[in-house]
Design an enzyme around this catalytic site. Structure first.
Site, mmCIF file in Angstrom:
data_model
loop_
_atom_site.group_PDB
_atom_site.id
_atom_site.type_symbol
_atom_site.label_atom_id
_atom_site.label_comp_id
_atom_site.label_asym_id
_atom_site.label_seq_id
_atom_site.Cartn_x
_atom_site.Cartn_y
_atom_site.Cartn_z
ATOM 1 N N GLU A 200 0.849 -1.200 0.000
ATOM 2 C CA GLU A 200 0.000 0.000 0.000
ATOM 3 C C GLU A 200 0.880 1.243 0.000
ATOM 4 O O GLU A 200 2.085 1.181 0.234
ATOM 5 C CB GLU A 200 -0.967 -0.002 1.188
ATOM 6 C CG GLU A 200 -0.311 0.065 2.535
ATOM 7 C CD GLU A 200 -1.293 -0.136 3.701
ATOM 8 O OE1 GLU A 200 -2.358 -0.759 3.510
ATOM 9 O OE2 GLU A 200 -0.974 0.320 4.800
ATOM 10 N N GLU A 275 -7.674 1.166 13.848
ATOM 11 C CA GLU A 275 -6.499 2.021 13.700
ATOM 12 C C GLU A 275 -6.528 2.749 12.363
ATOM 13 O O GLU A 275 -6.809 2.145 11.320
ATOM 14 C CB GLU A 275 -5.216 1.183 13.790
ATOM 15 C CG GLU A 275 -5.048 0.500 15.130
ATOM 16 C CD GLU A 275 -3.679 -0.153 15.302
ATOM 17 O OE1 GLU A 275 -3.222 -0.262 16.447
ATOM 18 O OE2 GLU A 275 -3.060 -0.568 14.298
ATOM 19 N N GLU A 288 -5.942 -1.096 10.290
ATOM 20 C CA GLU A 288 -6.323 -2.443 10.708
ATOM 21 C C GLU A 288 -7.231 -2.323 11.916
ATOM 22 O O GLU A 288 -7.331 -1.256 12.529
ATOM 23 C CB GLU A 288 -5.082 -3.266 11.086
ATOM 24 C CG GLU A 288 -4.329 -2.706 12.282
ATOM 25 C CD GLU A 288 -3.407 -3.728 12.948
ATOM 26 O OE1 GLU A 288 -3.529 -4.928 12.669
ATOM 27 O OE2 GLU A 288 -2.586 -3.298 13.774
HETATM 28 P P1 ADP Z 1 -1.153 -2.288 20.550
HETATM 29 O O1 ADP Z 1 -1.668 -1.582 19.352
HETATM 30 O O2 ADP Z 1 -2.190 -2.624 21.557
HETATM 31 O O3 ADP Z 1 0.070 -1.671 21.097
HETATM 32 P P2 ADP Z 1 0.483 -4.236 19.277
HETATM 33 O O4 ADP Z 1 0.109 -4.501 17.869
HETATM 34 O O5 ADP Z 1 1.708 -3.459 19.544
HETATM 35 O O6 ADP Z 1 -0.783 -3.650 19.992
HETATM 36 O O7 ADP Z 1 0.563 -5.610 20.043
HETATM 37 C C1 ADP Z 1 0.286 -5.769 21.417
HETATM 38 C C2 ADP Z 1 0.924 -7.009 21.902
HETATM 39 O O8 ADP Z 1 0.523 -8.123 21.148
HETATM 40 C C3 ADP Z 1 2.422 -6.977 21.808
HETATM 41 O O9 ADP Z 1 2.925 -7.674 22.908
HETATM 42 C C4 ADP Z 1 2.716 -7.689 20.508
HETATM 43 O O10 ADP Z 1 4.003 -8.223 20.543
HETATM 44 C C5 ADP Z 1 1.623 -8.721 20.499
HETATM 45 N N1 ADP Z 1 1.151 -9.082 19.158
HETATM 46 C C6 ADP Z 1 0.392 -8.336 18.340
HETATM 47 N N2 ADP Z 1 0.085 -8.997 17.220
HETATM 48 C C7 ADP Z 1 0.664 -10.197 17.318
HETATM 49 C C8 ADP Z 1 0.701 -11.349 16.471
HETATM 50 N N3 ADP Z 1 0.066 -11.405 15.307
HETATM 51 N N4 ADP Z 1 1.396 -12.415 16.897
HETATM 52 C C9 ADP Z 1 2.028 -12.381 18.075
HETATM 53 N N5 ADP Z 1 2.011 -11.338 18.916
HETATM 54 C C10 ADP Z 1 1.345 -10.260 18.553
HETATM 55 P P1 ADP Z 2 0.622 -3.868 13.253
HETATM 56 O O1 ADP Z 2 -0.373 -4.948 13.066
HETATM 57 O O2 ADP Z 2 2.004 -4.385 13.298
HETATM 58 O O3 ADP Z 2 0.254 -2.967 14.373
HETATM 59 P P2 ADP Z 2 -0.176 -1.699 11.444
HETATM 60 O O4 ADP Z 2 -0.737 -1.892 10.090
HETATM 61 O O5 ADP Z 2 -1.118 -1.268 12.504
HETATM 62 O O6 ADP Z 2 0.556 -3.032 11.887
HETATM 63 O O7 ADP Z 2 1.032 -0.667 11.345
HETATM 64 C C1 ADP Z 2 1.874 -0.376 12.431
HETATM 65 C C2 ADP Z 2 2.453 1.021 12.280
HETATM 66 O O8 ADP Z 2 3.159 1.150 11.036
HETATM 67 C C3 ADP Z 2 1.418 2.113 12.242
HETATM 68 O O9 ADP Z 2 1.071 2.538 13.534
HETATM 69 C C4 ADP Z 2 2.099 3.198 11.431
HETATM 70 O O10 ADP Z 2 2.986 3.922 12.250
HETATM 71 C C5 ADP Z 2 2.935 2.419 10.439
HETATM 72 N N1 ADP Z 2 2.232 2.254 9.145
HETATM 73 C C6 ADP Z 2 1.512 1.191 8.759
HETATM 74 N N2 ADP Z 2 1.033 1.345 7.512
HETATM 75 C C7 ADP Z 2 1.428 2.547 7.086
HETATM 76 C C8 ADP Z 2 1.256 3.294 5.871
HETATM 77 N N3 ADP Z 2 0.565 2.819 4.840
HETATM 78 N N4 ADP Z 2 1.841 4.506 5.785
HETATM 79 C C9 ADP Z 2 2.549 4.998 6.806
HETATM 80 N N5 ADP Z 2 2.758 4.354 7.961
HETATM 81 C C10 ADP Z 2 2.210 3.137 8.122
HETATM 82 MG MG MG Z 3 -1.387 -1.827 14.534
#
Ligand code: ADP
Ligand code: ADP
Ligand code: MG
Length: 666
Positions: A200, A275, A288
């Site tokens: 994306e 988000e 997401e």
């Molecule tokens: P938040 O947005 O609540 O901060 P994060 O995406 O950072 O959430 O994840 C919160 C917790 O869940 C972290 O400890 C991260 O390592 C764990 N986590 C998130 N997604 C996954 C995944 N798909 N598999 C394993 N651990 C995950």
């Molecule tokens: P996760 O499941 O690991 O939390 P996200 O899709 O929520 O994955 O993305 C995690 C972070 O990466 C976001 O909080 C943002 O800072 C950055 N990010 C993700 N997608 C984009 C994008 N298309 N453009 C800019 N930053 C992004």
């Molecule tokens: Mg996220």
């Protein structure tokens, strides 16, 4: 309501859920691995069941083991916390099969939202604004390059199964797209067992702003405002706040309504988070949906007064929501700082070990401010290598953002944490950063403002003066104590002089102390006077002082001729000398720190995975020297400058301690 619930998690979030269960009169059951036998969540729960060895993939995320514990406990519901099994549809199904409630959304919603490609498609169909991009699967690196060009650089390559900031790469050109495709794919395969990648548009200068939703199983849904989570390091959140300093009422409403629309499109029922990434023009795009309680949920609780865990339990019990959108009022401002066992002075590498000192600031609930600390540790406890490096979530609330930040500064200053590397000084620095204070941050904030990592803070002149005055006053108290102890019983106060020279961070302040029973007036050589009052006594590691009526909290350690003082992100040696001693000190050659530039030191306790160079080899700046594994992360150590390897002291498979010499250069 349920009589007994099991919490399928550990650490602070397990403790958090237990607190609400207790408030609601529900019996709580903890589960624990060998590494957590003495953990706080086990101590807090009414009952606890052992489920296996320390690694999560042999305990907390093994569905069969958790299910055994559920059956054994007789719990009627399971709260999964975040991480671990919280977004695992198989686990939710297994619970449904034995008639135990999953405190989270229905299985269908977890499945649809657990996959980034699927959820993006659903969002688009539901009329939610999504990031432009290609939502098909990408076969190989050539196709990744082709699609990246169609989307237009910069792009983000993402693992469809991704989470926790893993499996994503930014690419600005064809080479990076090719490379990013491969590394995202590898990371996704090893972290999620699913290597599907999509592409994306990378939104530049973006802010991460997310909406908390709450839905019941009767078709009702509300949004509880937003959280701004733009202060991130490697796509992992570090500081969050609610509301966002960037949103206006209109954007908030549009985002909130789209978030509820999306939740209802998948028959969502529970608390969840949608988000968004928001660009400089307040255009927002769906990223997401997290179908669980979010780490940073406390800031929403603080501005809405709603207990999200209680709401999740009520929804899981089949109750309709008792709040409507009109009942949701956002009140004041809340900030969360995540305290991580990551050493900011060592490139934020994870740090493990015993918390020899753990004294968080007092939790406070008053009408004009709140201090809340969610934690899963205690003094003497251990931060192990097996789990998340998060130590605590420190939150403050106040009527305005500026006040909430100010309370956070003091709370951080008063947080005593010893025994492991941690990011407290870094968090203090962020709270004092003008961009953060102005609310102008983007997700690039840390990268842009700390491009070479964090090296501590140089305090402004007025802060140095306040500390110098405090140190002089403390030193005087210590000197009086010392002469008293040494037995000179005559008027000891008079034997301790009034003139002192204080040096700190390369500055010298000549001061005169005029003490009275309530405190001291400290006069600087330009005539300025600071009034210092405190009940600090020598040996106290925390000094709370009133300096001209304002609170100053210092962490104080004794060093020869003065103190080690930590405050507001600075860590400094403060010397307090008599004018005569100062004169002599100026003549002393300055002791230089040992030169370690010829050594590659191990930056953390860990396992050497491999050594990439040989004795006699010339290495270039930035070249990989060896790989060290710690806390499940592989860290590549690189040459800081050009040189020739003279000796290698470690080999693959060796476990090393911090500062062990891995190799030496000529
Ligand atoms: P938040 O947005 O609540 O901060 P994060 O995406 O950072 O959430 O994840 C919160 C917790 O869940 C972290 O400890 C991260 O390592 C764990 N986590 C998130 N997604 C996954 C995944 N798909 N598999 C394993 N651990 C995950
Ligand atoms: P996760 O499941 O690991 O939390 P996200 O899709 O929520 O994955 O993305 C995690 C972070 O990466 C976001 O909080 C943002 O800072 C950055 N990010 C993700 N997608 C984009 C994008 N298309 N453009 C800019 N930053 C992004
Ligand atoms: Mg996220």
């Amino acid at each position: 309501m349920f009589k007994k619930i099991l919490i399928a998690n550990r650490g602070e979030i397990a403790c958090r859920v237990i607190k609400t269960a207790r408030k609601m009169g529900i019996t709580s059951v903890a589960i624990y691995s060998d590494a957590d036998a003495d953990a706080l969540h086990v101590k807090m729960a009414d009952e606890a069941i052992h489920i296996g060895p320390p690694p999560a993939n042999q305990s907390y995320i093994v569905i069969d083991k958790v299910m055994d514990a559920v059956r054994q406990s007789g719990a009627e519901a399971v709260h999964p916390g975040y991480g671990f099994l919280s977004e695992n549809a198989k686990f939710a199904k297994a619970l449904a099969e034995i008639g135990v409630a999953f405190v989270g959304p229905p299985v269908g919603a977890i499945e649809k939202m657990g996959d980034k490609i699927t959820s993006k498609k659903i969002a688009q169909e539901a009329g939610v604004s999504t990031v432009p991009g290609y939502m098909g699967l990408i076969a190989d690196a050539d196709e990744a390059v082709k699609i990246s060009n169609q989307v237009g650089y910069p792009v983000m390559l993402k693992a469809s199964a991704g989470g926790g900031g893993k499996g994503m790469r930014i690419a600005w050109n064809d080479d990076e797209a090719r490379e990013g495709f491969q590394s995202s794919k590898n990371e996704a395969a090893s972290s999620f067992g699913d290597d599907r990648i999509f592409i994306e548009k990378f939104i530049t200068q973006p802010r991460h702003i997310e909406i908390q939703v709450l839905c019941d199983a009767h078709g009702n849904g509300v949004y509880l405002g937003e959280r701004e989570c733009s202060i991130q390091r490697r796509n992992q959140k570090v500081v969050e706040e609610a509301p966002s300093p960037f949103l206006d009422e209109e954007t908030r409403k549009a985002m909130g309504e789209q978030a509820v629309m999306l939740a209802q499109a998948v028959d969502y029922a529970s608390a969840g988070t949608v988000e968004f990434i928001v660009d400089g023009e307040r255009n927002f795009f769906f990223l997401e949906m997290n179908t669980r309680l979010q780490v940073e949920h406390p800031v929403t609780e603080l501005i809405t007064g709603i207990d999200l865990v209680e709401q999740m339990l009520r929804v899981a019990n089949g109750e309709p929501l008792s709040i409507t959108q009109a009942d949701v009022k956002l009140n004041g401002w809340a900030i969360e700082n995540r305290l991580y066992a990551e050493d900011p002075y060592r490139g934020f590498l994870p740090s493990i070990g015993r918390l020899t000192r753990y004294r968080p600031p007092a939790e406070i609930v008053e009408s004009d401010h709140i201090v809340r600390n969610d934690t899963g540790v205690y003094e003497g406890g251990e931060i192990s290598m097996y789990y998340d490096p998060m130590i605590a979530k420190l939150c403050t609330w106040a009527p305005t953002r500026a006040q909430a930040i100010d309370h956070m500064r003091n709370a951080l200053d008063g947080f005593e944490l010893e025994g492991i590397g941690h990011n407290l000084p870094f968090l203090s620095a962020v709270m004092d950063h003008p961009i953060f204070m102005a609310g102008d941050m983007t997700t690039a904030f840390i990268e842009e403002q700390y491009p070479d990592g964090f090296e501590g803070v140089n305090l402004p002149q007025d802060a140095l003066r306040r500390i110098a005055a405090s140190a002089a006053a403390m030193h005087r108290v210590a000197e009086i104590r010392r002469t008293r102890v040494s037995g000179r019983m005559d008027n000891h106060e008079r034997r301790v002089g009034t003139d002192w020279v204080v040096t700190l961070q390369g500055h010298r302040f000549d001061v005169v102390i005029d003490a009275d029973p309530e405190g001291s007036n400290v006069t600087f050589d330009d005539g300025a006077v600071l009034r210092v009052a405190s009940d600090w006594t020598p040996g106290d590691q925390l000094a709370e002082l009133q300096v001209d009526g304002a609170l100053l909290v210092l962490k104080v350690g004794k060093i020869s001729g003065g103190f080690r003082i930590r405050s507001r992100g600075a860590d400094m040696k403060v010397h307090v000398r008599t004018p005569r001693q100062a004169e002599l000190a100026e003549l002393m050659p300055e002791k230089l720190p040992p030169d370690t530039s010829k050594y590659l030191l191990c930056p953390m306790p860990g396992l050497i995975v491999k050594v990439d160079v040989e004795v006699g080899q010339e290495v270039q700046e930035g070249q990989a020297l060896c790989t060290v594994e710690a806390m499940k992360m592989e860290n590549i150590l690189r040459a800081e400058r050009k040189g020739v390897v003279a000796r290698i002291n470690a080999a693959g498979g060796d476990s090393l301690a911090v500062d062990d010499v891995i190799m030496e250069f000529e």
